[in-house]
Design a protein around this motif. Structure first.
Motif, PDB file in Angstrom:
ATOM      1  N   ALA A  98       1.020  -1.119  -0.020  1.00 30.51           N
ATOM      2  CA  ALA A  98       0.054   0.184   0.024  1.00 30.51           C
ATOM      3  C   ALA A  98       0.855   1.193   0.178  1.00 30.51           C
ATOM      4  N   ALA A  99       0.470   2.426  -0.589  1.00 30.64           N
ATOM      5  CA  ALA A  99       1.138   3.691  -0.528  1.00 30.64           C
ATOM      6  C   ALA A  99       0.326   4.825   0.072  1.00 30.64           C
ATOM      7  N   LEU A 100       1.231   5.537   0.695  1.00 27.93           N
ATOM      8  CA  LEU A 100       0.690   6.801   1.428  1.00 27.93           C
ATOM      9  C   LEU A 100       1.700   7.948   0.955  1.00 27.93           C
ATOM     10  N   TYR A 101       1.014   9.078   0.365  1.00 27.29           N
ATOM     11  CA  TYR A 101       1.698  10.331   0.153  1.00 27.29           C
ATOM     12  C   TYR A 101       2.718  10.789   1.436  1.00 27.29           C
ATOM     13  N   TRP A 102       3.712  10.803   1.302  1.00 26.34           N
ATOM     14  CA  TRP A 102       4.653  11.320   2.197  1.00 26.34           C
ATOM     15  C   TRP A 102       4.341  10.942   3.382  1.00 26.34           C
ATOM     16  N   GLY A 103       4.386   9.759   3.595  1.00 28.34           N
ATOM     17  CA  GLY A 103       4.074   9.131   4.876  1.00 28.34           C
ATOM     18  C   GLY A 103       5.413   8.611   5.836  1.00 28.34           C
ATOM     19  N   ARG A 104       5.209   8.440   6.776  1.00 31.30           N
ATOM     20  CA  ARG A 104       6.306   8.030   7.672  1.00 31.30           C
ATOM     21  C   ARG A 104       6.694   6.553   7.911  1.00 31.30           C
ATOM     22  N   GLY A 105       5.837   5.894   7.076  1.00 25.37           N
ATOM     23  CA  GLY A 105       6.046   4.412   7.341  1.00 25.37           C
ATOM     24  C   GLY A 105       5.341   3.633   8.347  1.00 25.37           C
ATOM     25  N   GLY A 106       4.235   3.836   8.858  1.00 27.29           N
ATOM     26  CA  GLY A 106       3.443   3.298  10.045  1.00 27.29           C
ATOM     27  C   GLY A 106       2.918   2.164   9.472  1.00 27.29           C
ATOM     28  N   LEU A 107       2.559   1.395  10.543  1.00 28.61           N
ATOM     29  CA  LEU A 107       1.916  -0.142  10.341  1.00 28.61           C
ATOM     30  C   LEU A 107       0.446  -0.074  10.424  1.00 28.61           C
ATOM     31  N   LEU A 108      -0.114   1.113  10.309  1.00 36.47           N
ATOM     32  CA  LEU A 108      -1.787   0.729  10.503  1.00 36.47           C
ATOM     33  C   LEU A 108      -2.293   1.073   9.083  1.00 36.47           C
ATOM     34  N   PRO A 109      -3.025   0.030   8.752  1.00 36.90           N
ATOM     35  CA  PRO A 109      -3.523  -0.144   7.552  1.00 36.90           C
ATOM     36  C   PRO A 109      -4.497   1.415   7.080  1.00 36.90           C
ATOM     37  N   ARG A 110      -5.093   1.756   8.191  1.00 32.72           N
ATOM     38  CA  ARG A 110      -6.120   2.996   7.870  1.00 32.72           C
ATOM     39  C   ARG A 110      -5.328   4.020   7.435  1.00 32.72           C
TER      40      ARG A 110
END
Length: 125
Positions: A98-110
């Motif tokens: 999964a991808a998240l724009y400018w994310g910190r690399g957390g492990l919560l799917p939401r």
């Protein structure tokens, strides 16, 4: 259009290894955190396995996979890899990236906005 495609799943014996790949297209890959998640058989919720930050490149691992799994990122190939060693039957499941724009690399799917279709990993003798 953002697209994530997982590959590399399969069946392996306990103690074996697999390398999953998550190939990305349609977006500026370097700006996105990428996470790996898994869904166990018969369960609806997904569990965070590992993720890499797009901010500083740090990696994050669930306690259950620390020391066995290694996440790496090849920005030139727009691909993230999950090397899984010493696999156990309890690692069996469908693995998603999964991808998240400018994310910190957390492990919560939401926290993640875009998902691939998943690849099946089965650890069994």
């Amino acid at each position: 259009q953002l697209r994530l495609v997982e590959s590399g799943g399969g069946k392996v014996q306990p103690g074996g290894a697999l390398r999953l790949s998550c190939a990305a297209s349609g977006f500026k890959f370097n700006d996105y955190a990428i996470g790996w998640f898994r869904q166990f058989p018969g369960k609806k919720e997904r569990e965070g396995v590992s993720a890499i930050s797009s901010i500083d490149g740090t990696t994050n691992y669930a306690d259950s996979v620390k020391g066995r799994f290694t996440l790496s990122r090849d920005n030139a190939k727009n691909t993230v890899y999950l090397q899984m060693n010493s696999l156990k039957p309890e690692d069996t499941g469908v693995y998603y990236c999964a991808a998240l724009y400018w994310g910190r690399g957390g492990l919560l799917p939401r926290e993640y906005d875009d998902w691939g279709q998943g690849t099946q990993v089965t650890v069994s003798s």
